[in-house]
Structures are given as structure tokens and as C-alpha cells.
Design a protein around this motif. Structure first.
Motif, PDB file in Angstrom:
ATOM      1  N   GLN A 187       0.947  -1.137  -0.030  1.00  0.00           N
ATOM      2  CA  GLN A 187      -0.123   0.111   0.026  1.00  0.00           C
ATOM      3  C   GLN A 187       0.851   1.265  -0.059  1.00  0.00           C
ATOM      4  OE1 GLN A 187      -2.714   0.224   3.241  1.00  0.00           O
ATOM      5  NE2 GLN A 187      -3.173   2.628   2.837  1.00  0.00           N
ATOM      6  N   THR A 188       0.443   2.248  -1.003  1.00  0.00           N
ATOM      7  CA  THR A 188       1.187   3.529  -0.748  1.00  0.00           C
ATOM      8  C   THR A 188       0.647   4.521   0.242  1.00  0.00           C
ATOM      9  OG1 THR A 188       1.905   3.017  -3.134  1.00  0.00           O
ATOM     10  CG2 THR A 188       1.996   5.441  -2.345  1.00  0.00           C
ATOM     11  N   LEU A 189       1.622   4.742   0.960  1.00  0.00           N
ATOM     12  CA  LEU A 189       1.231   5.839   2.093  1.00  0.00           C
ATOM     13  C   LEU A 189       1.848   7.115   1.822  1.00  0.00           C
ATOM     14  CD1 LEU A 189       1.738   3.484   5.300  1.00  0.00           C
ATOM     15  CD2 LEU A 189      -0.323   3.900   4.048  1.00  0.00           C
ATOM     16  N   THR A 190       1.270   8.325   1.945  1.00  0.00           N
ATOM     17  CA  THR A 190       1.449   9.667   1.683  1.00  0.00           C
ATOM     18  C   THR A 190       1.607  10.496   2.939  1.00  0.00           C
ATOM     19  OG1 THR A 190      -0.636  10.478   1.080  1.00  0.00           O
ATOM     20  CG2 THR A 190       0.831   9.488  -0.599  1.00  0.00           C
ATOM     21  N   ALA A 191       2.017  11.601   2.904  1.00  0.00           N
ATOM     22  CA  ALA A 191       2.186  12.498   4.071  1.00  0.00           C
ATOM     23  C   ALA A 191       0.802  13.032   4.322  1.00  0.00           C
ATOM     24  CB  ALA A 191       3.052  13.572   3.944  1.00  0.00           C
ATOM     25  N   GLU A 192      -0.146  13.011   3.289  1.00  0.00           N
ATOM     26  CA  GLU A 192      -1.413  13.487   3.563  1.00  0.00           C
ATOM     27  C   GLU A 192      -2.240  12.348   3.956  1.00  0.00           C
ATOM     28  OE1 GLU A 192       0.997  15.934   1.359  1.00  0.00           O
ATOM     29  OE2 GLU A 192       0.188  13.972   0.506  1.00  0.00           O
ATOM     30  N   ASP A 193      -2.137  11.222   3.637  1.00  0.00           N
ATOM     31  CA  ASP A 193      -2.845   9.945   3.953  1.00  0.00           C
ATOM     32  C   ASP A 193      -2.013   8.954   4.318  1.00  0.00           C
ATOM     33  OD1 ASP A 193      -4.893   8.037   4.468  1.00  0.00           O
ATOM     34  OD2 ASP A 193      -5.541   7.842   2.252  1.00  0.00           O
ATOM     35  N   PRO A 194      -1.353   8.791   5.623  1.00  0.00           N
ATOM     36  CA  PRO A 194      -0.486   7.793   6.115  1.00  0.00           C
ATOM     37  C   PRO A 194      -1.155   6.584   6.742  1.00  0.00           C
ATOM     38  CG  PRO A 194      -0.687   9.382   7.950  1.00  0.00           C
ATOM     39  CD  PRO A 194      -1.645   9.868   6.409  1.00  0.00           C
ATOM     40  N   SER A 195      -2.576   6.390   6.609  1.00  0.00           N
ATOM     41  CA  SER A 195      -3.334   5.334   7.251  1.00  0.00           C
ATOM     42  C   SER A 195      -3.415   4.117   6.364  1.00  0.00           C
ATOM     43  CB  SER A 195      -4.774   5.886   7.383  1.00  0.00           C
ATOM     44  OG  SER A 195      -4.527   6.958   8.552  1.00  0.00           O
ATOM     45  N   PHE A 196      -3.343   2.878   6.973  1.00  0.00           N
ATOM     46  CA  PHE A 196      -3.526   1.688   6.252  1.00  0.00           C
ATOM     47  C   PHE A 196      -5.002   1.477   6.080  1.00  0.00           C
ATOM     48  CE2 PHE A 196       0.481   1.324   8.728  1.00  0.00           C
ATOM     49  CZ  PHE A 196       1.303   0.823   7.808  1.00  0.00           C
ATOM     50  N   VAL A 197      -5.205   0.692   4.992  1.00  0.00           N
ATOM     51  CA  VAL A 197      -6.602   0.206   4.712  1.00  0.00           C
ATOM     52  C   VAL A 197      -6.539  -1.132   5.539  1.00  0.00           C
ATOM     53  CG1 VAL A 197      -8.136  -0.894   2.815  1.00  0.00           C
ATOM     54  CG2 VAL A 197      -6.682   1.282   2.536  1.00  0.00           C
ATOM     55  N   LEU A 198      -7.598  -1.041   6.532  1.00  0.00           N
ATOM     56  CA  LEU A 198      -7.629  -2.203   7.481  1.00  0.00           C
ATOM     57  C   LEU A 198      -8.579  -3.154   6.787  1.00  0.00           C
ATOM     58  CD1 LEU A 198      -8.241  -0.494  10.785  1.00  0.00           C
ATOM     59  CD2 LEU A 198      -5.910  -1.251   9.784  1.00  0.00           C
TER      60      LEU A 198
END
Length: 339
Positions: A128-139
Motif C-alpha cells: 500500500q502506498t502511504l503519503t504524508a497526506e494519507d498515512p493510514s492503512f486500509v484495514l
């Protein structure tokens, strides 16, 4: 006891987590002191030795995965449980820069069987690609209710995929986050966050401790109309403002996967609800197929919600009317098994 099974004080200390907080705020961030574990090891050696020494006798290996959901399991009761809302990466450091492609897992271990109950689990090829704007995992879990009659350990084993063939993968975090479910630092009925700092980041888990809960296994099925849509399905328990995200394609506009029998493929399908509470399922979707109105092929969004009073062993069904299609939301209830 054989010498090789003896556990040092340092091993036991890995499981002991100092908790800090004012005890008043509804949201509480607890930072666990960093240690000297070698981040090159997926499972810190001392913890593995401790775990296998303690649980091998009961037939539980450190890599064992739990079974679930627990629908209609005999010998069950209303029990305190944890509802996990989110897991994210914060304080990225150690030479890493956003965005990062992350694979590996985060899993919860509880007193029911001490086996891994994955809340996030991805292979390298599906990082999964995480960014500074969206650093949350897809649970993608838990796959059954997380019981908190005893302490809970969140096991973290995450890596960053190399951006090129010559850029090797790096360990992002190999840590254990411990939540003591009893004692002065236990906050029943509140949403809280716990973070474990590492050499390259901190991993933060946000969850609520429900005093007496039942498990809700959720299924949503298209029973009439079109299945070509994107959107977001969430569940929420009354008394808590945080959403349990069941599936969400609203950001990239991708069509949600629907099986031949109409069942929507949810990324997460298990929640816990106070035994006297209400579960709310909310759907916001938009048509995304060739029959949609508009030049861009995307129709106007529609939304609906359904409420389910918590049960113990029954199944509950409600209809979601989204205009161009109708769905049947089914919740299969279960109390929490003792073992």
C-alpha cells in the motif's frame, strides 16, 4: 526448567509498557519508550523467546493465525472488547521520505487464543502506498472480535518496498504495542491512541474499549439494480463518533467488486457493538458504469443508512435504498467465546 527456555528480565520487560496520560481527555495518545531491538529482525528475538516459552505448551506458535468470525460459537458470553478504528504511520524518519510503499502486517493478540488476528496484512506485491497526506492503512480486519478480558498485544511487522531493483527493502517497524486492559490506565468507553516509536517511524493504533460487547459480522448484497458503482460503506456504534470503514473507493473512483451472487467485497466485515447498543451502517455510492447519466459516466451520489439493535445470536437484515439499486445489509450476531 531447561536453561534454554529461561527468559531474561529484558524479555519480560518487552511486554511491559509505561502508559502516560491525564486520564481526562476522551482521546489519549500514549507513547511507548523506544528500546534497543534490532529493526532488522521481523520478530525481536527476546519477544519470540518469551512467547514460545510461555505459549508453546498450549500449542500456540508465534506464527499461528486465529479463526473467525465467531458466529454462534458455543460457550460464549458478553465480554469487553476492543474496536480498532485506524492504524497509521507517523513521524517518518531514518532517511525515508513520503510516499512509501508498505507491506507486512499489524495483528492483535488477545486472551482467547494469543494467535494473530490481522488488522492489516499485505504481501510485497500488493504493497500500500502511504503519503504524508494519507498515512493510514486500509484495514482488512480484525477477522473476529478482539477480546480484552486480558492484555492485548498489537504485533507490528512492516517493511518499505524498494523503489528500484537496486534499492533493497527496508524494515519500517518491528515492534509490539501493549494495551493493559485492566488497572488505572484502562479507559473503558473512550477512544484512545497508542503509538510505538521505532528507528524509522512510529506506528499508531486508534481504538475504543467497550465494556460489554457482542460481535457483528456484516454482509452487504445487491438485490436489485446496477452493481457498477464506487463509494464508501462505514459502520458506527452509538456513543462513538469514529467510523469503522468497511470499504472505500471514493478517493480513486474505482468500481467496488461485487460477486456473482451480488455480495459486495468488503475490505473489513467485523465490528463490535455494546450489547445494549445500536450498529449503524451508512452507504454513500455513485454510479460508475456506461449506463450512468452525465458526460463523464459518473452519476449523482446517493446515500442511505440502516440501524441494527444489538443481538446475541440472531441475524438482522435491513434494506439500503440507493435509488438506482437496492442492497440488503445482513448482520450476524455472536457473543464472545470464553476460549
Amino acid at each position: 526448567m531447561p536453561a534454554e527456555t529461561c527468559v531474561s528480565e529484558a524479555a519480560a520487560a518487552i511486554l511491559d509498557v509505561a502508559v502516560a496520560g491525564d486520564g481526562e481527555a476522551k482521546r489519549q495518545l500514549v507513547a511507548v519508550d523506544d528500546d534497543d531491538d534490532d529493526d532488522s529482525e521481523p520478530n525481536p528475538y527476546e519477544y519470540r523467546v518469551f512467547f514460545e516459552w510461555l505459549w508453546d505448551y498450549y500449542g500456540c506458535k508465534i506464527d499461528d493465525v486465529t479463526r473467525g468470525p465467531t458466529f454462534r460459537t458455543p460457550g460464549a458470553r458478553i465480554s469487553p472488547c476492543v474496536e480498532v478504528y485506524s492504524c497509521r504511520v507517523i513521524d517518518l524518519t531514518g532517511g525515508l521520505e513520503w510516499p512509501i510503499d508498505v507491506f507486512g502486517f499489524v495483528a492483535a493478540r488477545d486472551g482467547l487464543d494469543r494467535k494473530r488476528n490481522y488488522i492489516f496484512n499485505r504481501p510485497r506485491g500488493d504493497a500500500q502506498t502511504l503519503t504524508a497526506e494519507d498515512p493510514s492503512f486500509v484495514l482488512t480486519g480484525p477477522i473476529r472480535a478482539i477480546n480484552c478480558s486480558q492484555r492485548i498485544e498489537f504485533e507490528v511487522d512492516l517493511k518499505v518496498r524498494g523503489k528500484t531493483q537496486s534499492d533493497r527493502d527496508k524494515v519500517l517497524s518491528a515492534r509490539y504495542i501493549v494495551y493493559e486492559t485492566m488497572g488505572p490506565n484502562c479507559m473503558v468507553g473512550w477512544v484512545r491512541s497508542k503509538a510505538r516509536p521505532g528507528k524509522r517511524c512510529s506506528v499508531e493504533v486508534t481504538f475504543a474499549h467497550l465494556a460489554g460487547a457482542v460481535e457483528a459480522a456484516i454482509e452487504v448484497r445487491v438485490v436489485q439494480g446496477s452493481s457498477g458503482f464506487c463509494g464508501r460503506f462505514v459502520a458506527r456504534t452509538d456513543g462513538y463518533d469514529d467510523d469503522v470503514v468497511l470499504v472505500d473507493s471514493s478517493n480513486d473512483g474505482s468500481v467496488l467488486a461485487v460477486a456473482d451472487d451480488g455480495v459486495i467485497k468488503l475490505t473489513r466485515s467485523v465490528a463490535v457493538v455494546e450489547s445494549t447498543g445500536v450498529l449503524k451502517i451508512h452507504a454513500i455510492i455513485a454510479r460508475n458504469d456506461s449506463s450512468s447519466s452525465g458526460d463523464d459516466g459518473v452519476g449523482v451520489a446517493a446515500e442511505d443508512h440502516a440501524e441494527f439493535a444489538a443481538q446475541r445470536f440472531e441475524s438482522s437484515c435491513r434494506t439500503l435504498d440507493l435509488g438506482f439499486c437496492k442492497m440488503l445489509a445482513t448482520v450476524s450476531w455472536s457473543m464472545i467465546p470464553l476460549i
